[in-house]
Design a protein around this motif. Structure first.
Motif, PDB file in Angstrom:
ATOM      1  N   LEU A   1       0.825  -1.197   0.000  1.00 55.53           N
ATOM      2  CA  LEU A   1       0.000   0.000   0.000  1.00 55.53           C
ATOM      3  C   LEU A   1       0.872   1.265   0.000  1.00 55.53           C
ATOM      4  N   ALA A   2       1.977   1.250   0.734  1.00 54.59           N
ATOM      5  CA  ALA A   2       2.886   2.408   0.755  1.00 54.59           C
ATOM      6  C   ALA A   2       3.509   2.636  -0.624  1.00 54.59           C
ATOM      7  N   LEU A   3       3.933   1.562  -1.288  1.00 53.81           N
ATOM      8  CA  LEU A   3       4.495   1.701  -2.631  1.00 53.81           C
ATOM      9  C   LEU A   3       3.448   2.223  -3.608  1.00 53.81           C
ATOM     10  N   ALA A   4       2.237   1.688  -3.503  1.00 56.55           N
ATOM     11  CA  ALA A   4       1.175   2.117  -4.402  1.00 56.55           C
ATOM     12  C   ALA A   4       0.780   3.577  -4.151  1.00 56.55           C
ATOM     13  N   ILE A   5       0.780   3.999  -2.893  1.00 60.24           N
ATOM     14  CA  ILE A   5       0.479   5.406  -2.593  1.00 60.24           C
ATOM     15  C   ILE A   5       1.543   6.306  -3.204  1.00 60.24           C
ATOM     16  N   ASN A   6       2.827   5.901  -3.123  1.00 57.04           N
ATOM     17  CA  ASN A   6       3.882   6.670  -3.790  1.00 57.04           C
ATOM     18  C   ASN A   6       3.650   6.722  -5.291  1.00 57.04           C
ATOM     19  N   GLY A   7       3.159   5.622  -5.862  1.00 55.82           N
ATOM     20  CA  GLY A   7       2.842   5.612  -7.284  1.00 55.82           C
ATOM     21  C   GLY A   7       1.721   6.562  -7.638  1.00 55.82           C
ATOM     22  N   VAL A   8       0.700   6.615  -6.804  1.00 55.03           N
ATOM     23  CA  VAL A   8      -0.412   7.536  -7.063  1.00 55.03           C
ATOM     24  C   VAL A   8       0.053   8.988  -6.922  1.00 55.03           C
ATOM     25  N   LEU A   9       0.874   9.272  -5.923  1.00 50.92           N
ATOM     26  CA  LEU A   9       1.407  10.627  -5.770  1.00 50.92           C
ATOM     27  C   LEU A   9       2.285  11.001  -6.964  1.00 50.92           C
ATOM     28  N   GLY A  10       3.062  10.054  -7.469  1.00 53.49           N
ATOM     29  CA  GLY A  10       3.856  10.301  -8.673  1.00 53.49           C
ATOM     30  C   GLY A  10       2.989  10.563  -9.883  1.00 53.49           C
ATOM     31  N   THR A  11       1.866   9.864  -9.980  1.00 59.66           N
ATOM     32  CA  THR A  11       0.940  10.085 -11.094  1.00 59.66           C
ATOM     33  C   THR A  11       0.346  11.488 -11.024  1.00 59.66           C
TER      34      THR A  11
ATOM     35  N   LEU B   1      -8.332   3.451  -1.348  1.00 59.85           N
ATOM     36  CA  LEU B   1      -9.485   3.219  -0.472  1.00 59.85           C
ATOM     37  C   LEU B   1      -9.733   1.727  -0.272  1.00 59.85           C
ATOM     38  N   LEU B   2      -9.650   0.958  -1.354  1.00 61.32           N
ATOM     39  CA  LEU B   2      -9.818  -0.492  -1.228  1.00 61.32           C
ATOM     40  C   LEU B   2      -8.696  -1.111  -0.399  1.00 61.32           C
ATOM     41  N   GLY B   3      -7.472  -0.630  -0.595  1.00 62.27           N
ATOM     42  CA  GLY B   3      -6.341  -1.176   0.148  1.00 62.27           C
ATOM     43  C   GLY B   3      -6.423  -0.922   1.636  1.00 62.27           C
ATOM     44  N   VAL B   4      -6.896   0.246   2.001  1.00 66.68           N
ATOM     45  CA  VAL B   4      -7.052   0.557   3.429  1.00 66.68           C
ATOM     46  C   VAL B   4      -8.190  -0.271   4.012  1.00 66.68           C
ATOM     47  N   ALA B   5      -9.283  -0.386   3.272  1.00 65.69           N
ATOM     48  CA  ALA B   5     -10.427  -1.146   3.785  1.00 65.69           C
ATOM     49  C   ALA B   5     -10.117  -2.637   3.885  1.00 65.69           C
TER      50      ALA B   5
ATOM     51  N   LEU C   1     -15.170  -7.058   9.284  1.00 65.78           N
ATOM     52  CA  LEU C   1     -14.898  -8.046  10.316  1.00 65.78           C
ATOM     53  C   LEU C   1     -14.525  -9.409   9.742  1.00 65.78           C
ATOM     54  N   ASP C   2     -15.027  -9.728   8.570  1.00 60.98           N
ATOM     55  CA  ASP C   2     -14.783 -11.024   7.957  1.00 60.98           C
ATOM     56  C   ASP C   2     -13.427 -11.021   7.244  1.00 60.98           C
ATOM     57  N   ASP C   3     -12.537 -11.971   7.597  1.00 59.55           N
ATOM     58  CA  ASP C   3     -11.217 -12.044   6.979  1.00 59.55           C
ATOM     59  C   ASP C   3     -11.296 -12.428   5.503  1.00 59.55           C
ATOM     60  N   GLY C   4     -12.288 -13.208   5.133  1.00 60.63           N
ATOM     61  CA  GLY C   4     -12.465 -13.573   3.725  1.00 60.63           C
ATOM     62  C   GLY C   4     -12.776 -12.358   2.867  1.00 60.63           C
ATOM     63  N   GLN C   5     -13.615 -11.488   3.379  1.00 63.76           N
ATOM     64  CA  GLN C   5     -13.945 -10.250   2.664  1.00 63.76           C
ATOM     65  C   GLN C   5     -12.715  -9.336   2.572  1.00 63.76           C
ATOM     66  N   LYS C   6     -11.932  -9.274   3.651  1.00 64.94           N
ATOM     67  CA  LYS C   6     -10.723  -8.453   3.634  1.00 64.94           C
ATOM     68  C   LYS C   6      -9.756  -8.940   2.564  1.00 64.94           C
ATOM     69  N   ARG C   7      -9.617 -10.265   2.438  1.00 70.54           N
ATOM     70  CA  ARG C   7      -8.726 -10.822   1.409  1.00 70.54           C
ATOM     71  C   ARG C   7      -9.194 -10.438   0.014  1.00 70.54           C
ATOM     72  N   LYS C   8     -10.498 -10.530  -0.214  1.00 64.30           N
ATOM     73  CA  LYS C   8     -11.038 -10.190  -1.533  1.00 64.30           C
ATOM     74  C   LYS C   8     -10.843  -8.704  -1.848  1.00 64.30           C
ATOM     75  N   VAL C   9     -11.087  -7.860  -0.869  1.00 61.36           N
ATOM     76  CA  VAL C   9     -10.926  -6.422  -1.083  1.00 61.36           C
ATOM     77  C   VAL C   9      -9.446  -6.076  -1.265  1.00 61.36           C
TER      78      VAL C   9
END
Length: 188
Positions: A11-21, A97-101, A110-118
């Motif tokens: 997520l940190a690398l991707a945020i740097n990518g978005v800031l670079g964009t 937003l998806l990465g943080v959620a 609360l569901d770990d399965g949903q967290k994995r999918k997101v």
């Protein structure tokens, strides 16, 4: 490395990518024209961005003008490049937003399965955003290199160079791909 740390790193690398964009969208440094024979008070160089043109004089003065003044310079290629970069920014923000959620260390779900999918979905979105940055950056680099070869045959006093935004765009693409890949990696 456990899954929680891997997600945070991705997520940190991707945020740097978005800031670079966002940075390459705003900077007027995609294409740089430099005059080799300059005299005091004349134009030293011109920087072309997605939204404006900046002229630099030998005195150090810099003037920037939006493309609205030069309407014929905005062709379909420039409009397509603008659209791809804007879509990359929007998809990158959606991926954040998806990465943080979907992070294991947050309590949005609360569901770990949903967290994995997101979390997996955020990785896919970041990789798509990486392609949406990579395509216009390489497209513009191809145009600039082609123009520099054509200009070399006609005018030896002006040289065309790749701007800083293109180099930042390649690093940004790498950050988005790495961040998305880490988020795609199977989570325990």
């Amino acid at each position: 490395m456990d899954a929680g740390r891997r997600q945070i790193l991705g997520l940190a690398l991707a945020i740097n990518g978005v800031l670079g964009t966002i940075m390459i969208c705003a900077l007027p440094a995609w294409k740089v024209l430099i005059s080799t024979s300059v005299y005091p008070g004349e134009i030293y160089g011109t920087w072309y961005g997605l939204w404006k043109i900046c002229t630099i004089y030998t005195t150090g003065k810099m003037e920037c003008v939006g493309y609205e003044v030069f309407a014929p310079l905005v062709d379909d290629t420039m409009k397509a490049i603008r659209a791809l970069v804007i879509i990359a920014i929007l998809s990158g923000i959606f991926g954040i937003l998806l990465g943080v959620a979907g992070n294991k260390r947050t309590n949005f779900m609360l569901d770990d399965g949903q967290k994995r999918k997101v979390g997996f979905a955020s990785g896919v979105v970041f990789i798509i955003a990486g392609f949406l940055v990579f395509i216009p950056v390489c497209w513009m680099a191809n145009i600039i290199i082609r123009d520099s070869y054509e200009l070399r045959n006609y005018d030896s006093d002006v040289s065309i160079k790749l701007g800083a935004s293109l180099y930042i765009g390649w690093f940004t693409t790498g950050f988005l791909f790495l961040g998305g890949g880490l988020l795609l990696y199977r989570q325990e």
